[in-house]
Design an enzyme around this catalytic site. Structure first.
Site, PDB file in Angstrom:
ATOM      1  N   LYS A 143       5.737   2.297  -2.988  1.00  0.00           N
ATOM      2  CA  LYS A 143       5.613   3.540  -3.296  1.00  0.00           C
ATOM      3  C   LYS A 143       5.848   3.799  -4.830  1.00  0.00           C
ATOM      4  CE  LYS A 143       5.452   7.736  -1.409  1.00  0.00           C
ATOM      5  NZ  LYS A 143       4.422   8.204  -0.595  1.00  0.00           N
ATOM      6  N   LYS A 161       0.639  -1.142  -0.018  1.00  0.00           N
ATOM      7  CA  LYS A 161       0.106   0.002   0.079  1.00  0.00           C
ATOM      8  C   LYS A 161       0.924   1.369   0.220  1.00  0.00           C
ATOM      9  CE  LYS A 161      -4.184   2.007   0.828  1.00  0.00           C
ATOM     10  NZ  LYS A 161      -3.838   2.930  -0.479  1.00  0.00           N
ATOM     11  N   SER A 196      -6.889   5.730   4.377  1.00  0.00           N
ATOM     12  CA  SER A 196      -6.861   4.914   3.105  1.00  0.00           C
ATOM     13  C   SER A 196      -7.353   3.417   3.505  1.00  0.00           C
ATOM     14  CB  SER A 196      -5.579   4.841   2.452  1.00  0.00           C
ATOM     15  OG  SER A 196      -5.336   5.788   1.669  1.00  0.00           O
ATOM     16  N   ASN A 237      -2.329  19.644  -0.227  1.00  0.00           N
ATOM     17  CA  ASN A 237      -3.231  18.764   0.724  1.00  0.00           C
ATOM     18  C   ASN A 237      -2.894  18.776   1.846  1.00  0.00           C
ATOM     19  OD1 ASN A 237      -3.991  16.014   1.946  1.00  0.00           O
ATOM     20  ND2 ASN A 237      -5.424  16.206   0.326  1.00  0.00           N
ATOM     21  N   LYS A 248       5.478   2.791   7.650  1.00  0.00           N
ATOM     22  CA  LYS A 248       4.405   3.530   8.258  1.00  0.00           C
ATOM     23  C   LYS A 248       3.100   2.672   8.419  1.00  0.00           C
ATOM     24  CE  LYS A 248       4.264   7.351   5.718  1.00  0.00           C
ATOM     25  NZ  LYS A 248       4.234   8.092   4.669  1.00  0.00           N
ATOM     26  N   THR A 285      -4.285  13.427   6.321  1.00  0.00           N
ATOM     27  CA  THR A 285      -2.987  13.264   6.536  1.00  0.00           C
ATOM     28  C   THR A 285      -2.727  14.814   7.546  1.00  0.00           C
ATOM     29  OG1 THR A 285      -2.551  12.331   4.416  1.00  0.00           O
ATOM     30  CG2 THR A 285      -0.532  13.447   5.539  1.00  0.00           C
TER      31      THR A 285
HETATM   32  N1  LIG Z   1      -1.439  13.362   0.283  1.00  0.00           N
HETATM   33  C1  LIG Z   1      -1.266  12.530   1.349  1.00  0.00           C
HETATM   34  O1  LIG Z   1      -2.364  11.986   1.789  1.00  0.00           O
HETATM   35  C2  LIG Z   1       0.120  12.314   1.987  1.00  0.00           C
HETATM   36  C3  LIG Z   1       1.111  13.073   1.715  1.00  0.00           C
HETATM   37  N2  LIG Z   1       2.468  13.061   2.029  1.00  0.00           N
HETATM   38  C4  LIG Z   1       3.479  13.593   1.977  1.00  0.00           C
HETATM   39  O2  LIG Z   1       3.335  15.068   2.323  1.00  0.00           O
HETATM   40  C5  LIG Z   1       3.824  15.947   1.259  1.00  0.00           C
HETATM   41  C6  LIG Z   1       3.045  16.862   0.824  1.00  0.00           C
HETATM   42  O3  LIG Z   1       2.195  16.291   0.001  1.00  0.00           O
HETATM   43  P1  LIG Z   1       0.833  16.640  -0.475  1.00  0.00           P
HETATM   44  O4  LIG Z   1       0.284  17.960   0.375  1.00  0.00           O
HETATM   45  O5  LIG Z   1      -0.251  15.800  -0.867  1.00  0.00           O
HETATM   46  O6  LIG Z   1       1.078  17.276  -2.023  1.00  0.00           O
HETATM   47  P2  LIG Z   1       0.449  18.323  -2.814  1.00  0.00           P
HETATM   48  O7  LIG Z   1       1.091  18.375  -4.149  1.00  0.00           O
HETATM   49  O8  LIG Z   1      -0.871  18.513  -2.627  1.00  0.00           O
HETATM   50  O9  LIG Z   1       1.131  19.818  -2.057  1.00  0.00           O
HETATM   51  C7  LIG Z   1       2.566  19.894  -2.222  1.00  0.00           C
HETATM   52  C8  LIG Z   1       2.974  21.428  -1.732  1.00  0.00           C
HETATM   53  O10 LIG Z   1       4.298  21.562  -1.695  1.00  0.00           O
HETATM   54  C9  LIG Z   1       4.528  22.946  -2.345  1.00  0.00           C
HETATM   55  N3  LIG Z   1       5.855  22.526  -2.576  1.00  0.00           N
HETATM   56  C10 LIG Z   1       6.440  21.812  -3.728  1.00  0.00           C
HETATM   57  N4  LIG Z   1       7.874  22.015  -3.744  1.00  0.00           N
HETATM   58  C11 LIG Z   1       8.156  22.942  -2.717  1.00  0.00           C
HETATM   59  C12 LIG Z   1       9.353  23.736  -2.587  1.00  0.00           C
HETATM   60  N5  LIG Z   1      10.304  23.474  -3.005  1.00  0.00           N
HETATM   61  N6  LIG Z   1       9.203  24.712  -1.557  1.00  0.00           N
HETATM   62  C13 LIG Z   1       8.272  24.970  -0.798  1.00  0.00           C
HETATM   63  N7  LIG Z   1       7.004  24.190  -1.397  1.00  0.00           N
HETATM   64  C14 LIG Z   1       6.818  23.474  -1.965  1.00  0.00           C
HETATM   65  C15 LIG Z   1       3.695  22.771  -3.370  1.00  0.00           C
HETATM   66  O11 LIG Z   1       3.524  24.383  -3.874  1.00  0.00           O
HETATM   67  C16 LIG Z   1       2.490  22.587  -2.539  1.00  0.00           C
HETATM   68  O12 LIG Z   1       1.801  23.478  -1.836  1.00  0.00           O
HETATM   69  C17 LIG Z   1       4.781  15.037   0.524  1.00  0.00           C
HETATM   70  O13 LIG Z   1       6.068  14.864   1.025  1.00  0.00           O
HETATM   71  C18 LIG Z   1       3.898  13.599   0.480  1.00  0.00           C
HETATM   72  O14 LIG Z   1       4.875  12.564   0.276  1.00  0.00           O
HETATM   73  C19 LIG Z   1       2.682  11.994   3.038  1.00  0.00           C
HETATM   74  C20 LIG Z   1       1.403  10.967   3.439  1.00  0.00           C
HETATM   75  C21 LIG Z   1       0.258  11.173   2.783  1.00  0.00           C
HETATM   76  O1  LIG Z   2      -2.904   6.789   1.453  1.00  0.00           O
HETATM   77  C1  LIG Z   2      -1.811   5.715   1.216  1.00  0.00           C
HETATM   78  O2  LIG Z   2      -2.150   4.630   1.036  1.00  0.00           O
HETATM   79  C2  LIG Z   2      -0.538   6.221   1.293  1.00  0.00           C
HETATM   80  C3  LIG Z   2      -0.412   7.936   1.261  1.00  0.00           C
HETATM   81  C4  LIG Z   2       1.170   8.236   1.184  1.00  0.00           C
HETATM   82  O3  LIG Z   2       1.559   8.475   0.092  1.00  0.00           O
HETATM   83  C5  LIG Z   2       2.131   8.069   2.490  1.00  0.00           C
HETATM   84  O4  LIG Z   2       1.612   7.558   3.542  1.00  0.00           O
HETATM   85  O5  LIG Z   2       3.042   8.338   1.999  1.00  0.00           O
END
Ligand SMILES: NC(=O)C1=CN([C@@H]2O[C@H](COP(=O)(O)OP(=O)(O)OC[C@H]3O[C@@H](n4cnc5c(N)ncnc54)[C@H](O)[C@@H]3O)[C@@H](O)[C@H]2O)C=CC1
Ligand SMILES: O=C(O)CCC(=O)C(=O)O
Length: 439
Positions: free
Chosen positions: A130, A101, A373, A245, A118, A213
């Site tokens: 991943k 997952k 999830s 997000n 995780k 998250t």
């Molecule tokens: N979406 C989810 O459910 C999960 C996300 N994550 C992690 O959380 C982090 C963010 O993911 P999301 O919010 O889903 O992505 P997203 O794509 O929704 O948002 C990413 C954000 O980071 C910003 N960003 C990108 N590059 C940047 C930089 N160089 N400096 C400053 N800001 C920057 C973007 O402008 C955006 O605001 C990632 O590391 C992801 O792996 C971890 C677990 C679950």
């Molecule tokens: O929702 C999931 O299965 C994984 C989310 C994710 O990308 C993470 O936990 O790093």
């Protein structure tokens, strides 16, 4: 034959030219270097935990090595008729505890991070995986993005499945991408809502997954503050890198809890207000297509300054590798809460430890996403929708229980919280491996 090739050459045009010129190979090598450095960072942390556990070397190697890695090329005809080739991958780590997952990321830099442990920290019955596509999705039209996603499903459909490997949203992938994924997979394998999570709520998604998250991060901070006797969520100042997000939901929920979010940044810029930003207004401003730095309720800040902005709780919620040793020496907070995957390098981690700054590690902090999830997947198998309060209450319970487990290892072994989280996860994965047997 010659004219067909010529025709083909014309159609493929730029993409073939670039590949023949070696650009594609160079890009691929860069991605692999990036991927391996991130994996090396994770393995450094993992080894530190393994050193605390008296496991035989063979078992250690088993735990360090992914079970399967698949790399494919997606050939997509773009809106202008040109053909582009995108590299995509899926890495499956360990499925002793259940199906693989993990998230699916669309990003110009491959970042193979760590979902495998995780799921064990959160004690949900999955292994880890991943995946991603090396692409800057901002440069693709919606139709091109959809075509690329569907090509990805066709390329990896034999190694994913409801009981095999279940992708989910990550950076630059959202509910819409998951809906295309589910639809394409179902064309080949029959109706399969459980093959991906993070789907739209009206299309077999779960209430509460979008915010999960960020919400989980908020629960994690609450537990840490309690354990450190630092008071309540409302008593702290927060700086957040990333307003997607995870970052935006964490900001919203911390602000709703009475906390002062003093600075946020995204890829384009940053905004700060030492008295606290109105996150409701800021989200509306961004939803209307405006930049963070043009928000009238705060002053513009260079995005590079977000990590050093004075605060109590610093939340990196964007990309990996942003806190190396130099940055770690400069940051100006009491605790770092890793909502992003892999924001701190091993060298940066040492500096933070030396400075007495507590780090709440990613494999726990952002586990709320994979936890909900899991709830979505269970609802898909039950063909039944849970109430949002039910989802949030169960998530709270999972985050609190996981914190209690890692805090007790942290206290008993006298190790940092990151090592404690890996120890908890490794013990759970190893127990499953050993009891399933190796025949
Ligand atoms: N979406 C989810 O459910 C999960 C996300 N994550 C992690 O959380 C982090 C963010 O993911 P999301 O919010 O889903 O992505 P997203 O794509 O929704 O948002 C990413 C954000 O980071 C910003 N960003 C990108 N590059 C940047 C930089 N160089 N400096 C400053 N800001 C920057 C973007 O402008 C955006 O605001 C990632 O590391 C992801 O792996 C971890 C677990 C679950
Ligand atoms: O929702 C999931 O299965 C994984 C989310 C994710 O990308 C993470 O936990 O790093």
């Amino acid at each position: 034959m010659a004219s067909a090739l010529l025709l083909c050459g014309k159609q493929i045009g730029g993409a073939v030219g670039r590949l023949l010129a070696g650009e594609g190979l160079a890009a691929c090598a860069t991605q692999l270097r990036h991927a391996s450095s991130h994996a090396e960072n994770t393995n450094t942390f993992l080894r530190e935990a393994l050193n605390r556990l008296d496991y035989p070397e063979k078992l250690q190697n088993l735990l360090l090595t992914p079970r399967r890695e698949m790399s494919v090329e997606l050939v997509v005809q773009m809106d202008d008729g040109q053909i582009e080739v995108f590299n995509a991958y899926r890495v499956q780590h360990n499925n002793a505890r259940g199906p693989y997952k993990g998230g699916l990321r669309y990003h110009p830099q491959v970042d193979l991070d760590d979902v495998r442990r995780k799921t064990a920290v959160m004690d949900i019955p999955y292994g880890g995986a991943k995946g991603g596509v090396t692409v800057d999705p901002r440069k693709l039209s919606e139709r091109e993005l959809e075509k690329m996603t569907r090509k990805l499903v066709v390329a990896i459909k034999e190694i994913i499945g409801t009981y095999e490997d279940i992708p989910a949203p990550d950076m630059n992938t959202d509910a819409k991408v998951m809906a295309w994924f589910f639809d394409e997979y179902s064309k080949y394998k029959g109706f399969s809502p459980g093959v991906v999570t993070g789907k739209p709520v009206y299309l077999h998604g779960s209430l509460g997954r979008e915010a999960a998250t960020g919400r989980g991060t908020t629960f994690a901070i609450r537990e840490l503050l309690k354990a450190l006797h630092m008071g309540k969520l409302a008593d702290q100042k927060y700086a957040i890198q990333g307003f997607g997000n995870v970052g935006a939901w964490a900001a919203q929920l911390l602000w709703e809890a009475g906390g002062k979010v003093v600075a946020v940044s995204d890829v384009a810029g940053a905004v700060a207000n030492e008295h606290g930003l109105d996150i409701g207004e800021l989200r509306r401003h961004v939803a209307a297509g405006q930049t963070l730095s043009s928000f009238p309720g705060g002053g513009s800040l260079a995005k590079e300054d977000i990590l050093t902005f004075p605060c109590d709780v610093l939340i990196p919620a964007a990309i990996g590798g942003v806190i190396g040793p130099d940055m770690a020496a400069k940051i100006n907070c009491k605790v770092v809460v890793e909502a992003a995957n892999g924001p701190t390098t091993p060298e940066g981690d040492v500096v933070l430890r030396d400075r007495g700054i507590t780090v709440l590690p990613d494999i726990y902090t952002n586990g709320g996403g994979v936890t909900v999830s899991f709830f979505e997947w269970v609802q898909n198998l039950q063909n039944f929708k849970w109430e949002e309060e039910d989802v949030n209450r169960k998530l709270d319970r999972k985050m609190s229980d996981a914190f209690a487990a890692l805090w007790s290892v942290h206290r008993e072994m006298g190790v940092p919280l990151r090592t404690a989280a890996f120890v908890v996860a490794l013990q759970r994965v190893t127990r499953a491996e050993v009891h399933r047997g190796f025949d």
